[in-house]
Design a protein around this motif. Sequence first.
Motif, short mmCIF file in Angstrom:
data_model
loop_
_atom_site.label_atom_id
_atom_site.label_comp_id
_atom_site.label_asym_id
_atom_site.label_seq_id
_atom_site.Cartn_x
_atom_site.Cartn_y
_atom_site.Cartn_z
N ASP A 25 0.86 -1.18 0.00
CA ASP A 25 0.00 0.00 0.00
C ASP A 25 0.90 1.23 0.00
N SER A 26 1.12 1.78 -1.18
CA SER A 26 2.06 2.90 -1.28
C SER A 26 1.51 4.18 -0.67
N TRP A 27 0.20 4.21 -0.45
CA TRP A 27 -0.39 5.42 0.11
C TRP A 27 -0.25 5.49 1.63
N GLY A 28 -0.08 4.36 2.27
CA GLY A 28 0.09 4.38 3.71
C GLY A 28 -1.19 4.53 4.50
N CYS A 67 -9.17 15.26 8.83
CA CYS A 67 -8.21 15.02 7.77
C CYS A 67 -6.86 14.63 8.39
N SER A 68 -6.06 13.99 7.61
CA SER A 68 -4.69 13.72 8.04
C SER A 68 -3.77 13.89 6.85
N ALA A 69 -2.53 14.15 7.11
CA ALA A 69 -1.53 14.33 6.07
C ALA A 69 -0.35 13.41 6.36
N ARG A 70 0.14 12.82 5.31
CA ARG A 70 1.25 11.88 5.46
C ARG A 70 2.58 12.62 5.29
N ASP A 71 3.36 12.58 6.35
CA ASP A 71 4.71 13.14 6.30
C ASP A 71 5.67 11.98 6.03
N LEU A 72 6.29 12.01 4.86
CA LEU A 72 7.18 10.91 4.48
C LEU A 72 8.49 10.92 5.27
N LEU A 79 10.99 13.03 4.88
CA LEU A 79 12.13 13.33 4.03
C LEU A 79 13.08 14.33 4.68
N ALA A 80 12.57 15.08 5.63
CA ALA A 80 13.40 16.08 6.31
C ALA A 80 14.08 15.50 7.54
N GLY A 81 14.05 14.20 7.67
CA GLY A 81 14.76 13.57 8.78
C GLY A 81 13.88 12.89 9.79
N GLY A 82 12.57 13.02 9.65
CA GLY A 82 11.67 12.35 10.59
C GLY A 82 11.33 10.95 10.12
N THR A 83 10.16 10.48 10.52
CA THR A 83 9.71 9.16 10.12
C THR A 83 8.39 9.26 9.38
N ASP A 84 8.12 8.30 8.54
CA ASP A 84 6.91 8.26 7.73
C ASP A 84 5.71 8.09 8.66
N THR A 85 4.95 9.16 8.84
CA THR A 85 3.86 9.16 9.84
C THR A 85 2.70 10.00 9.35
N GLN A 86 1.49 9.60 9.76
CA GLN A 86 0.31 10.42 9.48
C GLN A 86 0.06 11.35 10.65
N TYR A 87 -0.17 12.63 10.33
CA TYR A 87 -0.52 13.61 11.34
C TYR A 87 -1.93 14.12 11.05
N PHE A 88 -2.67 14.38 12.11
CA PHE A 88 -4.09 14.68 11.96
C PHE A 88 -4.43 16.13 12.22
#
Lengths: 118, 119
Positions: free
Chosen positions: A101-104, B94-99, B101-110
């Motif tokens: 799932d590339s969207w996560g 809503c949530s946004a996915r932070d990949l 890329l700036a040094g953090g971890t791939d996480t969803q924030y709400f």
Amino acid sequence: AQTVTQSQPEMSVQEAETVTLSCTYDTSESDYYLFWYKQPPSRQMILVIRQEAYKQQNATENRFSVNFQKAAKSFSLKISDSQLGDAAMYFCAYRSPVLSDSWGKLQFGAGTQVVVTP
Amino acid sequence: GAVVSQHPSRVICKSGTSVKIECRSLDFQATTMFWYRQFPKQSLMLMATSNEGSKATYEQGVEKDKFLINHASLTLSTLTVTSAHPEDSSFYICSARDLGLAGGTDTQYFGPGTRLTVL
């Protein structure tokens, strides 16, 4: 599809005591991510802790720690030294690996309401 | 952690009107954002996945023509509830996915959520 089960609708804990919230999940994938989110009365979802399945070491964030049992597909959250501000709904969530799932997308459990008594 | 804003926080509208909800990632770029609906004392129900520059992907059972999603930039996604009816009254998150890329971890924030009431 993966399912996430939180079997405790509500848990009560006294201030300064410890409470453990259970979460189990069903998956055939081997590399995935698990999260605990907190939703206080304000309804703002807050990330509490995350765990990568490939890591054997249990994640810890201050008073919050997890017990990740991959073979048992269990991911419990322990809140130590509970505070009044910990009162909230806690959601366990599963995320598939990127290849699946590339969207996560997150799959949430039903939630556990934590009540903290003075 | 990363910050996601949502506007408005509350909206009351008459039946038949349309309502737009904005979701912004304030300190990171989000190619993927998600829209959820939450009923009282229940879990979050994913409505759709919003990808910057492409059409949204809706979950089964969610009406595409009623819930219009636009993700025109890397920091903004909007949800428009068209011809709203009382049954559309709910809490939308809503949530946004932070990949990371700036040094953090791939996480969803709400975001903080929007309470919609349709009279």
